[in-house]
Write an enzyme that holds these catalytic residues in place. Structure first.
Site, PDB file in Angstrom:
ATOM      1  N   LYS A  57     -42.854  65.895 -40.500  1.00  0.00           N
ATOM      2  CA  LYS A  57     -41.722  65.652 -41.409  1.00  0.00           C
ATOM      3  C   LYS A  57     -40.567  64.860 -40.786  1.00  0.00           C
ATOM      4  O   LYS A  57     -39.439  64.899 -41.278  1.00  0.00           O
ATOM      5  CB  LYS A  57     -41.157  66.953 -42.005  1.00  0.00           C
ATOM      6  CG  LYS A  57     -42.148  67.870 -42.645  1.00  0.00           C
ATOM      7  CD  LYS A  57     -43.191  67.185 -43.481  1.00  0.00           C
ATOM      8  CE  LYS A  57     -42.644  66.542 -44.737  1.00  0.00           C
ATOM      9  NZ  LYS A  57     -43.729  65.728 -45.383  1.00  0.00           N
ATOM     10  N   THR A  60     -43.257  60.433 -39.212  1.00  0.00           N
ATOM     11  CA  THR A  60     -44.396  60.014 -38.397  1.00  0.00           C
ATOM     12  C   THR A  60     -45.393  59.145 -39.169  1.00  0.00           C
ATOM     13  O   THR A  60     -46.046  58.294 -38.577  1.00  0.00           O
ATOM     14  CB  THR A  60     -45.135  61.241 -37.811  1.00  0.00           C
ATOM     15  OG1 THR A  60     -45.558  62.082 -38.895  1.00  0.00           O
ATOM     16  CG2 THR A  60     -44.245  62.037 -36.876  1.00  0.00           C
ATOM     17  N   THR A  61     -45.489  59.356 -40.482  1.00  0.00           N
ATOM     18  CA  THR A  61     -46.427  58.530 -41.267  1.00  0.00           C
ATOM     19  C   THR A  61     -45.889  57.100 -41.371  1.00  0.00           C
ATOM     20  O   THR A  61     -46.645  56.132 -41.252  1.00  0.00           O
ATOM     21  CB  THR A  61     -46.620  59.123 -42.675  1.00  0.00           C
ATOM     22  OG1 THR A  61     -46.861  60.518 -42.553  1.00  0.00           O
ATOM     23  CG2 THR A  61     -47.766  58.457 -43.404  1.00  0.00           C
ATOM     24  N   ARG A 278     -39.860  62.275 -50.640  1.00  0.00           N
ATOM     25  CA  ARG A 278     -39.807  63.032 -51.898  1.00  0.00           C
ATOM     26  C   ARG A 278     -38.372  63.125 -52.393  1.00  0.00           C
ATOM     27  O   ARG A 278     -37.425  63.052 -51.615  1.00  0.00           O
ATOM     28  CB  ARG A 278     -40.318  64.466 -51.686  1.00  0.00           C
ATOM     29  CG  ARG A 278     -41.797  64.571 -51.398  1.00  0.00           C
ATOM     30  CD  ARG A 278     -42.245  66.024 -51.535  1.00  0.00           C
ATOM     31  NE  ARG A 278     -43.694  66.104 -51.481  1.00  0.00           N
ATOM     32  CZ  ARG A 278     -44.385  66.391 -50.389  1.00  0.00           C
ATOM     33  NH1 ARG A 278     -43.763  66.645 -49.251  1.00  0.00           N
ATOM     34  NH2 ARG A 278     -45.704  66.438 -50.421  1.00  0.00           N
ATOM     35  N   TYR A 280     -35.695  65.615 -53.910  1.00  0.00           N
ATOM     36  CA  TYR A 280     -35.390  67.040 -54.118  1.00  0.00           C
ATOM     37  C   TYR A 280     -33.889  67.242 -53.945  1.00  0.00           C
ATOM     38  O   TYR A 280     -33.209  66.398 -53.362  1.00  0.00           O
ATOM     39  CB  TYR A 280     -36.210  67.929 -53.173  1.00  0.00           C
ATOM     40  CG  TYR A 280     -36.340  67.463 -51.743  1.00  0.00           C
ATOM     41  CD1 TYR A 280     -35.314  67.658 -50.828  1.00  0.00           C
ATOM     42  CD2 TYR A 280     -37.513  66.842 -51.291  1.00  0.00           C
ATOM     43  CE1 TYR A 280     -35.445  67.246 -49.502  1.00  0.00           C
ATOM     44  CE2 TYR A 280     -37.641  66.424 -49.968  1.00  0.00           C
ATOM     45  CZ  TYR A 280     -36.607  66.630 -49.075  1.00  0.00           C
ATOM     46  OH  TYR A 280     -36.728  66.219 -47.781  1.00  0.00           O
TER      47      TYR A 280
HETATM   48  P1  A3P Z   1     -39.183  63.612 -47.136  1.00  0.00           P
HETATM   49  O1  A3P Z   1     -40.366  63.389 -48.026  1.00  0.00           O
HETATM   50  O2  A3P Z   1     -38.799  65.042 -47.025  1.00  0.00           O
HETATM   51  O3  A3P Z   1     -37.996  62.727 -47.486  1.00  0.00           O
HETATM   52  P2  A3P Z   1     -43.879  62.709 -41.990  1.00  0.00           P
HETATM   53  O4  A3P Z   1     -44.555  61.433 -42.283  1.00  0.00           O
HETATM   54  O5  A3P Z   1     -43.697  62.943 -40.506  1.00  0.00           O
HETATM   55  O6  A3P Z   1     -44.495  63.858 -42.716  1.00  0.00           O
HETATM   56  O7  A3P Z   1     -42.392  62.584 -42.507  1.00  0.00           O
HETATM   57  C1  A3P Z   1     -42.085  62.451 -43.875  1.00  0.00           C
HETATM   58  C2  A3P Z   1     -40.650  61.984 -43.947  1.00  0.00           C
HETATM   59  O8  A3P Z   1     -40.550  60.645 -43.460  1.00  0.00           O
HETATM   60  C3  A3P Z   1     -40.117  61.893 -45.355  1.00  0.00           C
HETATM   61  O9  A3P Z   1     -39.579  63.170 -45.640  1.00  0.00           O
HETATM   62  C4  A3P Z   1     -39.062  60.774 -45.271  1.00  0.00           C
HETATM   63  O10 A3P Z   1     -37.735  61.239 -45.330  1.00  0.00           O
HETATM   64  C5  A3P Z   1     -39.300  60.157 -43.889  1.00  0.00           C
HETATM   65  N1  A3P Z   1     -39.368  58.694 -43.833  1.00  0.00           N
HETATM   66  C6  A3P Z   1     -38.797  57.942 -42.858  1.00  0.00           C
HETATM   67  N2  A3P Z   1     -39.023  56.643 -43.072  1.00  0.00           N
HETATM   68  C7  A3P Z   1     -39.776  56.562 -44.194  1.00  0.00           C
HETATM   69  C8  A3P Z   1     -40.326  55.455 -44.914  1.00  0.00           C
HETATM   70  N3  A3P Z   1     -40.151  54.198 -44.503  1.00  0.00           N
HETATM   71  N4  A3P Z   1     -41.023  55.724 -46.038  1.00  0.00           N
HETATM   72  C9  A3P Z   1     -41.190  57.013 -46.466  1.00  0.00           C
HETATM   73  N5  A3P Z   1     -40.695  58.090 -45.806  1.00  0.00           N
HETATM   74  C10 A3P Z   1     -39.999  57.872 -44.678  1.00  0.00           C
END
Ligand code: A3P
Length: 325
Positions: A57, A60-61, A278, A280
């Site tokens: 969270k 990382t994605t 997301r 929220y």
């Molecule tokens: P939220 O969905 O709570 O906002 P992970 O990939 O480690 O699970 O992290 C998800 C989080 O990456 C998302 O949390 C979002 O806030 C963050 N994030 C950072 N850069 C992003 C991007 N370019 N696109 C989408 N999410 C991003």
């Protein structure tokens, strides 16, 4: 001299050396004795040069998707079981062995210039991972992404709600963070999953027991979100990538998504899916204040650790420590 059939011999061996039941895979090519008996058909080149370890969270994605745009960087193949992540070092997959792990990586076309990596975001806070990773890929570089741990905890809570976790549906975030020992078990489990990974300094110290500090790069996740090209330039320097890829051209901000995305043909954005970024409600000020206090000591530890390593402090950390002083 007495011996036994192989299975019986193994049973006997583990009776005598029970501590060796849990294997610790090493790179067969790092020890001549092992290399000599390693099949000629096999290679030791299908291993990552760096790991993105999480925590979950923190973005990382997004980081994974930006890294794969680089022509010299190759990601592991996706796992059919755990979606994109291999999750080798942290859990039961480890017992599948190193051939299983190597099958997730292609044969590099050029061992010295190809940078293969994998991202498994729960490596960060699983205690056994650094030891296992250091045994197999001792020279690997390690990248961690840190955001304000209060936001990370809330994002995880929202993630669990989206996945219909009954505890996350039935309890408010305030209830999740402020549990008592007598709270129901499902609530305690969610509490730990929300809060423990955010105790950053503890987990980083565990990694530093097994990797040198120059192998570790800490990404400010808030900066990754607001200025990803700047973060990617820092990562390229850390990895020693040459030529340097131009992320300012490769990425674009998408107003409707509210995040940076890949710029594809025709100048259109290609963003991550709905589960990343997301929508929220904001965390309540009451819960934020509670978490600022909860993480105060942990954040101070992180400050000391980053100062010791000579790393720049993330802006959220300065801010958070000011709020709690
Ligand atoms: P939220 O969905 O709570 O906002 P992970 O990939 O480690 O699970 O992290 C998800 C989080 O990456 C998302 O949390 C979002 O806030 C963050 N994030 C950072 N850069 C992003 C991007 N370019 N696109 C989408 N999410 C991003």
């Amino acid at each position: 001299l007495q011996t036994l059939p192989p299975l019986k011999l193994a049973e006997k061996y583990f009776q005598i050396f029970p501590e060796e039941r849990d294997p610790l895979w090493q790179n067969p090519c790092h020890d001549k004795r092992h290399k000599d008996i390693w099949s000629k058909e096999k290679t030791c080149d299908r291993l990552p040069k760096f790991l993105v370890i999480g925590p979950q969270k923190t973005g990382t994605t997004a980081l994974h998707s930006f890294l794969t745009l680089h022509p010299a960087i190759t990601s592991s193949f996706s796992s059919p079981v755990t979606f994109e992540e291999i999750q080798f070092f942290n859990g039961p997959n480890y017992h599948n062995g190193i051939d299983w792990y190597m099958d997730f990586f292609p044969f590099p076309s050029n061992v010295s210039t190809d940078f293969m990596f994998e991202k498994s975001a729960n490596y960060f806070d699983t205690e056994v991972t650094p030891k296992r990773a250091a045994a197999l890929v001792p020279r690997a570089k390690v990248i961690a992404v840190l955001i304000n741990p209060a936001d990370r905890a809330y994002s995880w809570y929202q993630h669990q709600r989206a996945h219909q976790d009954p505890a996350a549906i039935n309890y408010t975030f305030q209830q999740v963070v402020s549990v008592r020992q007598s709270s129901p078990n499902e609530l305690l489990v969610l509490h730990n999953r929300c809060l423990k990974p955010g105790e950053y300094a503890t987990h980083l110290e565990n990694w530093l027991q097994h990797f040198q500090s120059r192998q570790l790069h800490i990404v400010d996740g808030a900066l990754l979100r607001s200025s990803p090209a700047q973060v990617m330039d820092g990562i390229q320097r850390f990895l020693g990538l040459n030529p340097v890829f131009n992320y300012t051209q490769a990425l674009m901000f998408d107003e409707s998504k509210g995040f940076w995305c890949q710029r594809i043909d025709g100048g259109r954005p290609k963003c991550l899916g709905k589960s990343k970024g997301r929508k929220y409600p904001e965390m309540t000020p009451e819960t934020r204040a509670f978490l600022t206090e909860y993480y105060r000591e942990h954040n101070l530890e992180l400050l000391r650790l980053l100062n010791r390593l000579g790393h720049t402090l993330p802006s959220w950390l300065r801010q958070e420590l000011q709020n709690s002083s």
